[in-house]
Scaffold this motif. Structure first.
Motif, PDB file in Angstrom:
ATOM      1  N   ASP A 365      -0.248  -1.023   8.103  1.00  0.00           N
ATOM      2  CA  ASP A 365      -1.279  -0.852   6.832  1.00  0.00           C
ATOM      3  C   ASP A 365      -0.405  -0.470   5.627  1.00  0.00           C
ATOM      4  OD1 ASP A 365      -3.299  -1.683   8.368  1.00  0.00           O
ATOM      5  OD2 ASP A 365      -4.279   0.353   8.633  1.00  0.00           O
ATOM      6  N   TYR A 366       0.490   0.480   5.632  1.00  0.00           N
ATOM      7  CA  TYR A 366       1.150   0.846   4.581  1.00  0.00           C
ATOM      8  C   TYR A 366       2.001  -0.015   3.821  1.00  0.00           C
ATOM      9  CZ  TYR A 366      -0.349   5.662   6.248  1.00  0.00           C
ATOM     10  OH  TYR A 366      -1.017   6.729   6.660  1.00  0.00           O
ATOM     11  N   LEU A 367       2.064  -1.153   4.305  1.00  0.00           N
ATOM     12  CA  LEU A 367       2.767  -2.105   3.748  1.00  0.00           C
ATOM     13  C   LEU A 367       1.999  -2.464   2.310  1.00  0.00           C
ATOM     14  CD1 LEU A 367       3.597  -4.853   6.297  1.00  0.00           C
ATOM     15  CD2 LEU A 367       5.294  -3.544   5.037  1.00  0.00           C
ATOM     16  N   PHE A 368       0.835  -2.321   2.287  1.00  0.00           N
ATOM     17  CA  PHE A 368      -0.032  -2.893   1.198  1.00  0.00           C
ATOM     18  C   PHE A 368      -0.090  -1.667  -0.068  1.00  0.00           C
ATOM     19  CE2 PHE A 368      -1.219  -5.430   5.055  1.00  0.00           C
ATOM     20  CZ  PHE A 368      -1.153  -6.587   4.471  1.00  0.00           C
ATOM     21  N   THR A 369       0.489  -0.496   0.076  1.00  0.00           N
ATOM     22  CA  THR A 369       0.151   0.551  -0.682  1.00  0.00           C
ATOM     23  C   THR A 369       0.750  -0.053  -2.298  1.00  0.00           C
ATOM     24  OG1 THR A 369       2.307   1.358  -0.337  1.00  0.00           O
ATOM     25  CG2 THR A 369       0.408   2.464   0.684  1.00  0.00           C
ATOM     26  N   VAL A 370       1.554  -0.690  -2.380  1.00  0.00           N
ATOM     27  CA  VAL A 370       2.123  -1.043  -3.768  1.00  0.00           C
ATOM     28  C   VAL A 370       1.239  -2.074  -4.166  1.00  0.00           C
ATOM     29  CG1 VAL A 370       4.060  -2.211  -4.856  1.00  0.00           C
ATOM     30  CG2 VAL A 370       4.885  -0.609  -3.171  1.00  0.00           C
ATOM     31  N   GLU A 371       0.690  -2.856  -3.313  1.00  0.00           N
ATOM     32  CA  GLU A 371      -0.103  -3.896  -3.728  1.00  0.00           C
ATOM     33  C   GLU A 371      -1.444  -3.178  -4.428  1.00  0.00           C
ATOM     34  OE1 GLU A 371       0.681  -6.959  -3.581  1.00  0.00           O
ATOM     35  OE2 GLU A 371       2.339  -6.436  -2.565  1.00  0.00           O
ATOM     36  N   ASP A 372      -1.881  -2.229  -3.690  1.00  0.00           N
ATOM     37  CA  ASP A 372      -3.128  -1.507  -4.214  1.00  0.00           C
ATOM     38  C   ASP A 372      -2.893  -0.814  -5.363  1.00  0.00           C
ATOM     39  OD1 ASP A 372      -4.928  -2.431  -2.449  1.00  0.00           O
ATOM     40  OD2 ASP A 372      -4.061  -0.823  -0.748  1.00  0.00           O
ATOM     41  N   VAL A 373      -1.669  -0.033  -5.350  1.00  0.00           N
ATOM     42  CA  VAL A 373      -1.230   0.459  -6.745  1.00  0.00           C
ATOM     43  C   VAL A 373      -1.332  -0.551  -7.962  1.00  0.00           C
ATOM     44  CG1 VAL A 373       0.742   1.629  -8.302  1.00  0.00           C
ATOM     45  CG2 VAL A 373       0.210   2.491  -5.859  1.00  0.00           C
ATOM     46  N   ASN A 374      -0.582  -1.634  -7.746  1.00  0.00           N
ATOM     47  CA  ASN A 374      -0.796  -2.808  -8.743  1.00  0.00           C
ATOM     48  C   ASN A 374      -2.177  -3.330  -9.127  1.00  0.00           C
ATOM     49  OD1 ASN A 374       2.100  -2.504  -9.030  1.00  0.00           O
ATOM     50  ND2 ASN A 374       2.444  -4.218  -7.582  1.00  0.00           N
ATOM     51  N   ARG A 375      -2.990  -3.347  -8.005  1.00  0.00           N
ATOM     52  CA  ARG A 375      -4.361  -3.804  -8.356  1.00  0.00           C
ATOM     53  C   ARG A 375      -4.986  -2.804  -9.241  1.00  0.00           C
ATOM     54  NH1 ARG A 375      -8.714  -2.086  -5.883  1.00  0.00           N
ATOM     55  NH2 ARG A 375      -7.522  -1.288  -4.303  1.00  0.00           N
ATOM     56  N   LEU A 376      -5.017  -1.696  -9.135  1.00  0.00           N
ATOM     57  CA  LEU A 376      -5.436  -0.481 -10.055  1.00  0.00           C
ATOM     58  C   LEU A 376      -5.052  -0.633 -11.242  1.00  0.00           C
ATOM     59  CD1 LEU A 376      -5.490   2.727  -7.558  1.00  0.00           C
ATOM     60  CD2 LEU A 376      -7.397   1.340  -8.484  1.00  0.00           C
ATOM     61  N   LEU A 378      -3.793  -3.246 -12.881  1.00  0.00           N
ATOM     62  CA  LEU A 378      -4.324  -4.453 -13.585  1.00  0.00           C
ATOM     63  C   LEU A 378      -5.753  -4.069 -13.788  1.00  0.00           C
ATOM     64  CD1 LEU A 378      -2.823  -7.212 -11.060  1.00  0.00           C
ATOM     65  CD2 LEU A 378      -2.246  -6.968 -13.306  1.00  0.00           C
ATOM     66  N   GLN A 379      -6.602  -3.282 -13.419  1.00  0.00           N
ATOM     67  CA  GLN A 379      -7.733  -2.994 -13.666  1.00  0.00           C
ATOM     68  C   GLN A 379      -7.667  -1.708 -14.787  1.00  0.00           C
ATOM     69  OE1 GLN A 379      -9.480  -1.318 -10.164  1.00  0.00           O
ATOM     70  NE2 GLN A 379      -9.824  -3.434  -9.037  1.00  0.00           N
ATOM     71  N   GLY A 380      -6.659  -1.493 -15.212  1.00  0.00           N
ATOM     72  CA  GLY A 380      -6.520  -0.653 -16.450  1.00  0.00           C
ATOM     73  C   GLY A 380      -6.072   0.804 -16.176  1.00  0.00           C
ATOM     74  N   VAL A 381      -5.984   1.220 -14.865  1.00  0.00           N
ATOM     75  CA  VAL A 381      -5.354   2.554 -14.571  1.00  0.00           C
ATOM     76  C   VAL A 381      -3.980   2.616 -14.817  1.00  0.00           C
ATOM     77  CG1 VAL A 381      -5.196   4.279 -12.843  1.00  0.00           C
ATOM     78  CG2 VAL A 381      -7.220   2.874 -12.896  1.00  0.00           C
ATOM     79  N   PRO A 382      -3.423   4.078 -15.518  1.00  0.00           N
ATOM     80  CA  PRO A 382      -1.900   4.068 -15.926  1.00  0.00           C
ATOM     81  C   PRO A 382      -1.255   3.930 -14.396  1.00  0.00           C
ATOM     82  CG  PRO A 382      -3.261   5.445 -17.001  1.00  0.00           C
ATOM     83  CD  PRO A 382      -4.073   4.763 -16.383  1.00  0.00           C
ATOM     84  N   PHE A 383      -0.005   3.484 -14.528  1.00  0.00           N
ATOM     85  CA  PHE A 383       0.625   3.292 -13.148  1.00  0.00           C
ATOM     86  C   PHE A 383       0.857   4.493 -12.514  1.00  0.00           C
ATOM     87  CE2 PHE A 383       4.779   3.525 -11.030  1.00  0.00           C
ATOM     88  CZ  PHE A 383       4.389   2.478  -9.918  1.00  0.00           C
TER      89      PHE A 383
END
Length: 437
Positions: A365-376, A378-383
């Protein structure tokens, strides 16, 4: 006529000395026989042009050499006991059959440039064959990359689960790495593809040799102009070929190591048919990846080649030295080994089975943490804030992945650039063609 040596002065060396200095050279020289005849054919054509042979002598010697070439191809050629090497055997056979005309083929050359020509022609052919085997493996890897490009797998850093990868990426990575190895093979091929004939013992000849003519007749792309440089290429050509072979071996060995890991139950990413694995003498459940383990070991040994040649040739002054004979012991078996290994690797990959559901396991499951950070982001949340949010969810045990992967840039999961990588390989392969060959 009894067998003799090109340098015979009427006395025989002590047999123990001869056996020690000749070693395995007769056996290894069998691989040079066809090239020795090829070089001699070019040499005598040039000798006739500059007036050291008559037209009749050239025709007689050419027919005699072609007869020997046919015997070599038919497997009827051998280096007799008491004959020092392949060069001596070819000249001896000609002299027995043609009389004094056979003794004239050595005019204007030394065994030094004669063996150099043989070795250059040999290396040129061997490197082209190795390149062909690399290309076959490259094609296999590209085909597997495309076939399995939708199958996700874990990517690792520090052998820790890192980010999503795919079999498309994994197979494709080794394909593109082989392109870099092919560049080294091409470089070694260019180094070997230079004509040293006419350098004689390393200092040229007082005969008006036409070295451009022999370069053309043997299909070399260049002439080794400086006669001392030509002699100094002994060892350098072999070292370049060894470096290229070692590079290929490093790539294949690394892939074999990956596959040994991927086949273990702890990973379970790939499998092989039972008949391509081996068992245990005590554990009835075992299906061992022995082929890949042996492949890894063979490739590791091949990576020692450049160092072995470097140690043999380091600090030798200019000119010929008998140490150089031992280069054949090192390199000749290696050309067979790398071709055999490449062929076996291609065979095994053709039967490899890929697990298409690796990431269904929750431990990934933790493979996708970076994907979810990047998704946020792209929604406007600062990195940094997005990173903190996902990180805190992981720490609290509340992280639930979206399991979505959207990679579109060149060379990523969704854009493998297979065609572009193929074009890179095709450009390198074009270097192995010399006009007239």
């Amino acid at each position: 006529m009894s067998s003799t040596k090109l340098w015979d002065k009427g006395f025989e060396p002590d047999r123990m000395i001869e056996e020690y200095t000749v070693g395995q050279d007769r056996e290894l020289d069998m691989r040079l026989a066809r090239y020795d005849v090829e070089g001699s054919l070019a040499h005598i054509a040039m000798l006739e042009k500059i007036g050291l042979l008559t037209r009749e002598e050239l025709e007689t010697l050419t027919a005699g050499l072609r007869e020997i070439a046919a015997e070599i191809e038919a497997g009827r050629f051998e280096i007799e006991p008491g004959t020092e090497d392949v060069h001596s055997e070819v000249e001896l056979m000609l002299t027995r059959r043609l009389g004094d005309a056979g003794k004239k083929i050595h005019s204007g050359r030394s065994r030094n440039d004669q063996v150099l020509v043989d070795l250059k022609l040999f290396l040129r052919d061997e490197l082209r064959q190795i390149a062909g085997a690399v290309r076959t493996l490259f094609d296999r890897l590209q085909e597997l990359s495309e076939r399995h490009k939708e199958v996700l797998m874990p990517g690792y850093t520090h052998l820790q689960i890192a980010m999503p990868s795919s079999f498309g990426l994994w197979f494709g990575a080794y394909a593109e790495t082989l392109v870099d190895d092919m560049r080294l093979l091409a470089a070694a091929w260019h180094i070997a593809n230079q004509n040293p004939l006419g350098s004689a013992a390393g200092y040229g000849s007082s005969f008006p040799l036409d070295r451009t003519m022999t370069t053309r007749l043997m299909g070399f792309e260049e002439l080794h102009y400086n006669v001392v440089a030509a002699q100094m290429s002994r060892g350098k050509s072999e070292r370049a070929a060894a470096a290229a072979i070692a590079a290929v071996a490093a790539t294949v060995g690394r892939m074999a190591m990956d596959l040994c890991l991927f086949m273990s139950q702890n990973f379970g990413f790939v499998s092989l048919p039972d008949e391509l694995t081996t068992g245990s003498s005590i554990m009835p459940h075992k299906k061992n990846p022995d082929v890949f383990e042996i492949m890894r070991g063979r490739c590791n040994r091949l990576q020692a080649l450049p160092n072995e040649i470097a140690l043999l040739t380091t600090n030798l002054p200019a000119g010929y030295h008998r140490d150089l004979q031992l280069l054949k012991d090192i390199l000749f078996p290696a050309t067979d080994e790398i071709r055999r290994t490449l062929g076996m690797c291609d065979f095994m990959l053709a039967h490899l089975r890929v697990n298409g559901h690796i990431l269904d396991d929750r431990k990934y499951d933790y493979l996708f943490t970076v994907e979810d950070v990047n998704r946020l982001v792209l929604q406007g949340v600062p990195f940094r804030e997005a990173y903190r949010q996902v990180g805190m969810a992981v720490q609290r045990g509340e992280y639930s992945p979206t399991r979505e992967v959207h990679h579109t840039h060149e060379g990523s999961i969704g854009n493998l650039c297979t065609a572009e990588i193929r074009r890179k390989m095709e450009r390198v392969m074009e270097e192995f063609e010399t006009p007239g060959l």
